[in-house]
Write a protein that holds these residues in place. Structure first.
Motif, PDB file in Angstrom:
ATOM      1  N   TYR A 149       0.845  -1.206   0.000  1.00 23.36           N
ATOM      2  CA  TYR A 149       0.000   0.000   0.000  1.00 23.36           C
ATOM      3  C   TYR A 149       0.877   1.251   0.000  1.00 23.36           C
ATOM      4  CZ  TYR A 149      -3.527   3.433   1.045  1.00 23.36           C
ATOM      5  OH  TYR A 149      -4.339   4.534   0.973  1.00 23.36           O
ATOM      6  N   ALA A 150       1.887   1.277   0.862  1.00 20.94           N
ATOM      7  CA  ALA A 150       2.800   2.430   0.894  1.00 20.94           C
ATOM      8  C   ALA A 150       3.524   2.584  -0.430  1.00 20.94           C
ATOM      9  CB  ALA A 150       3.802   2.271   2.037  1.00 20.94           C
ATOM     10  N   GLY A 151       3.805   1.446  -1.080  1.00 19.55           N
ATOM     11  CA  GLY A 151       4.500   1.487  -2.363  1.00 19.55           C
ATOM     12  C   GLY A 151       3.718   2.203  -3.447  1.00 19.55           C
ATOM     13  N   MET A 152       2.383   2.218  -3.336  1.00 12.91           N
ATOM     14  CA  MET A 152       1.565   2.951  -4.304  1.00 12.91           C
ATOM     15  C   MET A 152       1.827   4.450  -4.236  1.00 12.91           C
ATOM     16  SD  MET A 152      -2.113   0.967  -4.507  1.00 12.91           S
ATOM     17  CE  MET A 152      -2.540   1.036  -2.766  1.00 12.91           C
ATOM     18  N   PHE A 153       2.392   4.911  -3.110  1.00 13.97           N
ATOM     19  CA  PHE A 153       2.721   6.325  -2.938  1.00 13.97           C
ATOM     20  C   PHE A 153       4.225   6.568  -3.040  1.00 13.97           C
ATOM     21  CE2 PHE A 153      -1.191   5.454  -0.660  1.00 13.97           C
ATOM     22  CZ  PHE A 153      -2.026   6.444  -1.132  1.00 13.97           C
ATOM     23  N   GLY A 154       4.962   5.517  -3.425  1.00 18.59           N
ATOM     24  CA  GLY A 154       6.408   5.666  -3.587  1.00 18.59           C
ATOM     25  C   GLY A 154       7.193   5.633  -2.298  1.00 18.59           C
ATOM     26  N   VAL A 155       6.597   5.082  -1.219  1.00 17.79           N
ATOM     27  CA  VAL A 155       7.252   5.070   0.091  1.00 17.79           C
ATOM     28  C   VAL A 155       7.884   3.701   0.339  1.00 17.79           C
ATOM     29  CG1 VAL A 155       6.952   5.409   2.570  1.00 17.79           C
ATOM     30  CG2 VAL A 155       5.551   6.720   0.950  1.00 17.79           C
ATOM     31  N   PRO A 156       9.195   3.627   0.578  1.00 17.02           N
ATOM     32  CA  PRO A 156       9.860   2.336   0.798  1.00 17.02           C
ATOM     33  C   PRO A 156       9.840   1.904   2.266  1.00 17.02           C
ATOM     34  CG  PRO A 156      11.500   4.067   0.734  1.00 17.02           C
ATOM     35  CD  PRO A 156      10.165   4.743   0.498  1.00 17.02           C
ATOM     36  N   VAL A 157       9.841   0.593   2.473  1.00 19.07           N
ATOM     37  CA  VAL A 157      10.038   0.015   3.807  1.00 19.07           C
ATOM     38  C   VAL A 157      11.539  -0.122   4.024  1.00 19.07           C
ATOM     39  CG1 VAL A 157       9.676  -2.017   5.262  1.00 19.07           C
ATOM     40  CG2 VAL A 157       7.852  -1.222   3.729  1.00 19.07           C
ATOM     41  N   VAL A 158      12.044   0.388   5.168  1.00 20.59           N
ATOM     42  CA  VAL A 158      13.491   0.368   5.405  1.00 20.59           C
ATOM     43  C   VAL A 158      13.888  -0.397   6.660  1.00 20.59           C
ATOM     44  CG1 VAL A 158      13.775   2.562   4.187  1.00 20.59           C
ATOM     45  CG2 VAL A 158      13.541   2.564   6.683  1.00 20.59           C
ATOM     46  N   PHE A 159      12.929  -0.651   7.562  1.00 20.08           N
ATOM     47  CA  PHE A 159      13.272  -1.297   8.836  1.00 20.08           C
ATOM     48  C   PHE A 159      12.081  -2.078   9.365  1.00 20.08           C
ATOM     49  CE2 PHE A 159      12.981  -1.360  13.438  1.00 20.08           C
ATOM     50  CZ  PHE A 159      14.200  -1.920  13.806  1.00 20.08           C
ATOM     51  N   ILE A 160      12.374  -3.266   9.968  1.00 23.65           N
ATOM     52  CA  ILE A 160      11.333  -4.100  10.577  1.00 23.65           C
ATOM     53  C   ILE A 160      11.886  -4.738  11.847  1.00 23.65           C
ATOM     54  CG2 ILE A 160       9.845  -6.132  10.296  1.00 23.65           C
ATOM     55  CD1 ILE A 160       9.886  -5.585   7.273  1.00 23.65           C
ATOM     56  N   ALA A 161      11.133  -4.641  12.952  1.00 21.42           N
ATOM     57  CA  ALA A 161      11.480  -5.307  14.208  1.00 21.42           C
ATOM     58  C   ALA A 161      10.453  -6.377  14.506  1.00 21.42           C
ATOM     59  CB  ALA A 161      11.548  -4.299  15.348  1.00 21.42           C
ATOM     60  N   GLY A 162      10.917  -7.582  14.801  1.00 18.27           N
ATOM     61  CA  GLY A 162      10.046  -8.699  15.144  1.00 18.27           C
ATOM     62  C   GLY A 162      10.892  -9.922  15.429  1.00 18.27           C
ATOM     63  N   ASP A 163      10.272 -11.087  15.543  1.00 15.18           N
ATOM     64  CA  ASP A 163      11.037 -12.298  15.846  1.00 15.18           C
ATOM     65  C   ASP A 163      11.903 -12.713  14.649  1.00 15.18           C
ATOM     66  OD1 ASP A 163       9.381 -13.628  14.049  1.00 15.18           O
ATOM     67  OD2 ASP A 163       8.379 -14.840  15.555  1.00 15.18           O
ATOM     68  N   SER A 164      12.711 -13.757  14.852  1.00 13.21           N
ATOM     69  CA  SER A 164      13.658 -14.144  13.799  1.00 13.21           C
ATOM     70  C   SER A 164      12.950 -14.694  12.569  1.00 13.21           C
ATOM     71  CB  SER A 164      14.659 -15.178  14.331  1.00 13.21           C
ATOM     72  OG  SER A 164      14.009 -16.313  14.861  1.00 13.21           O
ATOM     73  N   GLU A 165      11.743 -15.256  12.717  1.00 13.79           N
ATOM     74  CA  GLU A 165      10.980 -15.703  11.561  1.00 13.79           C
ATOM     75  C   GLU A 165      10.519 -14.496  10.743  1.00 13.79           C
ATOM     76  OE1 GLU A 165       9.890 -18.679   9.094  1.00 13.79           O
ATOM     77  OE2 GLU A 165      10.858 -18.965  11.034  1.00 13.79           O
ATOM     78  N   THR A 166      10.158 -13.427  11.421  1.00 14.82           N
ATOM     79  CA  THR A 166       9.795 -12.179  10.742  1.00 14.82           C
ATOM     80  C   THR A 166      10.987 -11.610   9.988  1.00 14.82           C
ATOM     81  OG1 THR A 166       8.178 -11.722  12.485  1.00 14.82           O
ATOM     82  CG2 THR A 166       8.823  -9.875  11.077  1.00 14.82           C
ATOM     83  N   GLN A 167      12.161 -11.724  10.578  1.00 12.70           N
ATOM     84  CA  GLN A 167      13.374 -11.267   9.901  1.00 12.70           C
ATOM     85  C   GLN A 167      13.579 -12.016   8.583  1.00 12.70           C
ATOM     86  OE1 GLN A 167      17.266 -12.582  11.315  1.00 12.70           O
ATOM     87  NE2 GLN A 167      17.959 -10.451  11.307  1.00 12.70           N
ATOM     88  N   LYS A 168      13.395 -13.349   8.613  1.00 15.36           N
ATOM     89  CA  LYS A 168      13.545 -14.149   7.396  1.00 15.36           C
ATOM     90  C   LYS A 168      12.550 -13.704   6.330  1.00 15.36           C
ATOM     91  CE  LYS A 168      15.026 -18.281   9.928  1.00 15.36           C
ATOM     92  NZ  LYS A 168      14.625 -19.650  10.335  1.00 15.36           N
ATOM     93  N   GLU A 169      11.290 -13.511   6.735  1.00 16.45           N
ATOM     94  CA  GLU A 169      10.275 -13.058   5.786  1.00 16.45           C
ATOM     95  C   GLU A 169      10.609 -11.684   5.224  1.00 16.45           C
ATOM     96  OE1 GLU A 169       6.327 -15.199   7.729  1.00 16.45           O
ATOM     97  OE2 GLU A 169       6.346 -13.051   7.340  1.00 16.45           O
ATOM     98  N   SER A 170      11.137 -10.814   6.072  1.00 17.63           N
ATOM     99  CA  SER A 170      11.469  -9.452   5.639  1.00 17.63           C
ATOM    100  C   SER A 170      12.513  -9.475   4.532  1.00 17.63           C
ATOM    101  CB  SER A 170      11.990  -8.634   6.828  1.00 17.63           C
ATOM    102  OG  SER A 170      11.028  -8.565   7.849  1.00 17.63           O
TER     103      SER A 170
END
Length: 263
Positions: A149-170
């Protein structure tokens, strides 16, 4: 190129991925540790705010996106940040409802693994009814959904905090350069080794600072049209009966709304 308009950052906050939580009831009012957990979550948010400020952010918006939007303690939130609370019914973008072209970066605090990841702490995608959701065959987590959704406005995701499985998905979704903080190591869906809150906050602050300073190497998350939703939902958690839904549109927002209509 960096513009002179100031640096604006959105911090999206969920609850399940914070350092100390391993059961769903801990994230809702009525649990003996709810207020404590809100305080610890707010500390993680403040660490991200501090990192963003050190990276030069001039405007920081915090979106409390969990359930009833009462997870971030407003009194204890860093005064440099503004808080977005509440919901508009029927809006699939509710977790990042304020995002638009004016933002330079999107960050996630308290993120968790997607539906179907049984080794992810409290894994789900928007609803416990969801068994699996794909957009153009890409597995969709809440970070991916909100990142699109943010990408439709040209906004990038730069950081994610969560468990190690979330890190793998990121890394799978946003690439190997995504900055992450691991808050806990899963031993299944409701069990984890939890890192000390102060250690987590220190890592969040330093990683957010790095991520925002290096934001120009990140691209907004995009998919190519047409957009196809493939969804598996279980209406009754005690039943093995699963419904299969498929929907295609040239409008990504319409696909997001279709997904939302089954939650």
């Amino acid at each position: 190129m960096t513009t002179n308009k100031g640096l604006k950052v959105l911090i999206q906050v969920d609850f399940e991925g914070m350092s100390s939580v391993v059961t769903f009831d801990e994230t809702y009012p009525g649990h003996v540790h709810f207020e404590r957990n809100c305080k610890l979550l707010t500390n993680e948010v403040n660490a991200a705010v501090e990192g963003a400020l050190e990276a030069g952010a001039t405007e920081i918006i915090v979106r409390d996106g969990h359930s009833a939007n009462i997870s971030v303690n407003h009194e204890e939130l860093n005064k440099a940040a503004k808080l977005v609370r509440g919901r508009r019914p029927g809006t699939p973008e509710t977790m990042v409802i304020c995002v638009d072209e004016s933002y330079d970066a999107l960050l996630f605090i308290g993120a968790h693994a997607r539906a179907g990841k049984e080794n992810g702490v409290l894994s789900h995608t928007m609803s416990l009814k969801v068994v699996e959701v794909l957009f153009n065959e890409m597995p969709i987590s809440e970070c991916a959904f909100n990142g699109l959704y943010a990408g439709m406005f040209g906004v990038p995701v730069v950081f994610i905090a969560g468990d190690s499985e979330t890190q793998k998905e990121s890394i799978e979704t946003f690439g190997k350069d995504i900055y992450t903080t691991v808050t806990k190591e899963p031993y299944g869906r409701t069990c984890a080794i939890c890192y000390h809150p102060e250690v987590v906050c220190s890592d969040i602050k330093s990683k957010v600072k790095e991520a925002i300073k290096n934001r120009e190497k990140f691209s907004p998350l995009k998919l190519n049209a047409p957009y196809t939703l493939k969804l598996k939902v279980r209406e009754n958690p005690d039943s093995d009966e699963i419904s299969y839904i498929e929907y295609t549109s040239n409008d990504l927002y319409e696909v997001m709304k279709k997904f939302w209509s089954y939650l």
